[in-house]
Write an enzyme that holds these catalytic residues in place. Structure first.
Site, PDB file in Angstrom:
ATOM      1  N   ASP A  30      -4.917   6.024  10.372  1.00  0.00           N
ATOM      2  CA  ASP A  30      -4.307   6.392  11.648  1.00  0.00           C
ATOM      3  C   ASP A  30      -3.638   5.253  12.414  1.00  0.00           C
ATOM      4  O   ASP A  30      -3.100   5.463  13.494  1.00  0.00           O
ATOM      5  CB  ASP A  30      -5.345   7.054  12.545  1.00  0.00           C
ATOM      6  CG  ASP A  30      -6.602   6.215  12.731  1.00  0.00           C
ATOM      7  OD1 ASP A  30      -6.563   4.981  12.498  1.00  0.00           O
ATOM      8  OD2 ASP A  30      -7.630   6.795  13.120  1.00  0.00           O
ATOM      9  N   HIS A  47      -6.908   3.451   2.031  1.00  0.00           N
ATOM     10  CA  HIS A  47      -6.431   4.832   1.875  1.00  0.00           C
ATOM     11  C   HIS A  47      -5.023   5.025   2.423  1.00  0.00           C
ATOM     12  O   HIS A  47      -4.565   6.147   2.585  1.00  0.00           O
ATOM     13  CB  HIS A  47      -7.394   5.820   2.531  1.00  0.00           C
ATOM     14  CG  HIS A  47      -8.673   5.977   1.777  1.00  0.00           C
ATOM     15  ND1 HIS A  47      -9.776   6.601   2.317  1.00  0.00           N
ATOM     16  CD2 HIS A  47      -9.044   5.570   0.547  1.00  0.00           C
ATOM     17  CE1 HIS A  47     -10.753   6.586   1.436  1.00  0.00           C
ATOM     18  NE2 HIS A  47     -10.340   5.957   0.356  1.00  0.00           N
ATOM     19  N   CYS A  55       9.417   1.525  -0.286  1.00  0.00           N
ATOM     20  CA  CYS A  55      10.589   1.792  -1.118  1.00  0.00           C
ATOM     21  C   CYS A  55      10.221   1.639  -2.594  1.00  0.00           C
ATOM     22  O   CYS A  55       9.639   0.627  -2.988  1.00  0.00           O
ATOM     23  CB  CYS A  55      11.716   0.829  -0.759  1.00  0.00           C
ATOM     24  SG  CYS A  55      13.184   1.010  -1.794  1.00  0.00           S
ATOM     25  N   CYS A  58      12.890  -1.458  -4.014  1.00  0.00           N
ATOM     26  CA  CYS A  58      12.723  -2.884  -3.690  1.00  0.00           C
ATOM     27  C   CYS A  58      11.316  -3.250  -3.217  1.00  0.00           C
ATOM     28  O   CYS A  58      11.005  -4.426  -3.052  1.00  0.00           O
ATOM     29  CB  CYS A  58      13.746  -3.308  -2.639  1.00  0.00           C
ATOM     30  SG  CYS A  58      13.462  -2.657  -0.964  1.00  0.00           S
ATOM     31  N   CYS A  84      15.489   3.830   1.849  1.00  0.00           N
ATOM     32  CA  CYS A  84      14.978   2.552   2.354  1.00  0.00           C
ATOM     33  C   CYS A  84      15.919   1.958   3.398  1.00  0.00           C
ATOM     34  O   CYS A  84      17.137   1.904   3.193  1.00  0.00           O
ATOM     35  CB  CYS A  84      14.809   1.582   1.189  1.00  0.00           C
ATOM     36  SG  CYS A  84      14.233  -0.055   1.666  1.00  0.00           S
ATOM     37  N   CYS A  87      16.974  -1.990   1.549  1.00  0.00           N
ATOM     38  CA  CYS A  87      17.964  -2.085   0.462  1.00  0.00           C
ATOM     39  C   CYS A  87      19.025  -0.988   0.549  1.00  0.00           C
ATOM     40  O   CYS A  87      20.030  -1.043  -0.136  1.00  0.00           O
ATOM     41  CB  CYS A  87      17.293  -2.070  -0.899  1.00  0.00           C
ATOM     42  SG  CYS A  87      16.614  -0.467  -1.427  1.00  0.00           S
ATOM     43  N   SER A 126     -19.362   5.531   8.376  1.00  0.00           N
ATOM     44  CA  SER A 126     -19.101   5.892   6.980  1.00  0.00           C
ATOM     45  C   SER A 126     -20.342   6.507   6.357  1.00  0.00           C
ATOM     46  O   SER A 126     -21.464   6.048   6.590  1.00  0.00           O
ATOM     47  CB  SER A 126     -18.714   4.637   6.180  1.00  0.00           C
ATOM     48  OG  SER A 126     -18.581   4.956   4.813  1.00  0.00           O
ATOM     49  N   SER A 127     -20.123   7.511   5.545  1.00  0.00           N
ATOM     50  CA  SER A 127     -21.236   8.116   4.802  1.00  0.00           C
ATOM     51  C   SER A 127     -21.646   7.226   3.632  1.00  0.00           C
ATOM     52  O   SER A 127     -22.725   7.395   3.065  1.00  0.00           O
ATOM     53  CB  SER A 127     -20.833   9.494   4.276  1.00  0.00           C
ATOM     54  OG  SER A 127     -19.776   9.363   3.326  1.00  0.00           O
TER      55      SER A 127
END
Length: 153
Positions: A30, A47, A55, A58, A84, A87, A126-127
């Site tokens: 996020d 993640h 891109c 490039c 992109c 480039c 966190s699990s």
């Protein structure tokens, strides 16, 4: 977008600013750690990031002000249908890692290396059940580091 860093995001940013946190590994996509003030080079987003497109031509990484994922696409279709900005010819893709997809090797290796170097690792929210991310705390412990888990799960 309207999401704002929480107290925890700001507290982590303060620890970074004080030099007490050397690296941040996150599974969040996020962008809130960056919005809280943590420098990009101190964050490993294993993640991906909903605001980041890459891109295919490039390799340029472009941070957009809006989410880049196309939500009509199949989850496995990462095409943003944009060209992109660097480039001016390559197609761009989002960086989100779906369940079942491999983590980007560069991000995984940064997290792996950082977890082995840590003398203290803080784990928030966190699990610790999803591999390979759940292995990072053990990497810290194996190399003599300490571990603090703050979790309401």
């Amino acid at each position: 977008h309207s999401l704002r860093p929480t107290f925890c995001h700001r507290a982590i940013a303060a620890l970074v600013a004080q030099g007490k946190v050397k690296h941040l590994i996150t599974t969040n996509v996020d962008n809130l750690h960056q919005k809280s003030g943590v420098p990009e080079d101190m964050i490993t987003e294993i993640h991906g990031n909903v605001f980041l497109e890459v891109c295919l031509e490039c390799g340029y990484r472009h941070k957009a002000g809006v989410p880049v994922r196309i939500y009509g696409n199949d989850d496995w279709d990462h095409a943003t249908h944009r060209t992109c900005t660097h480039c001016r010819q390559g197609p761009t893709v989002d960086t989100i890692v779906n369940f079942g997809e491999l983590l980007p090797q560069s991000q995984f290796m940064k997290a792996y290396t950082s977890s082995h170097k840590a003398d203290l690792m803080l784990v928030f929210g966190s699990s610790l059940t999803v591999p390979p991310s759940n292995e990072f705390p053990n990497n810290c412990l194996k190399t003599g580091g300490r571990l603090i888990i703050c979790n309401m799960m």
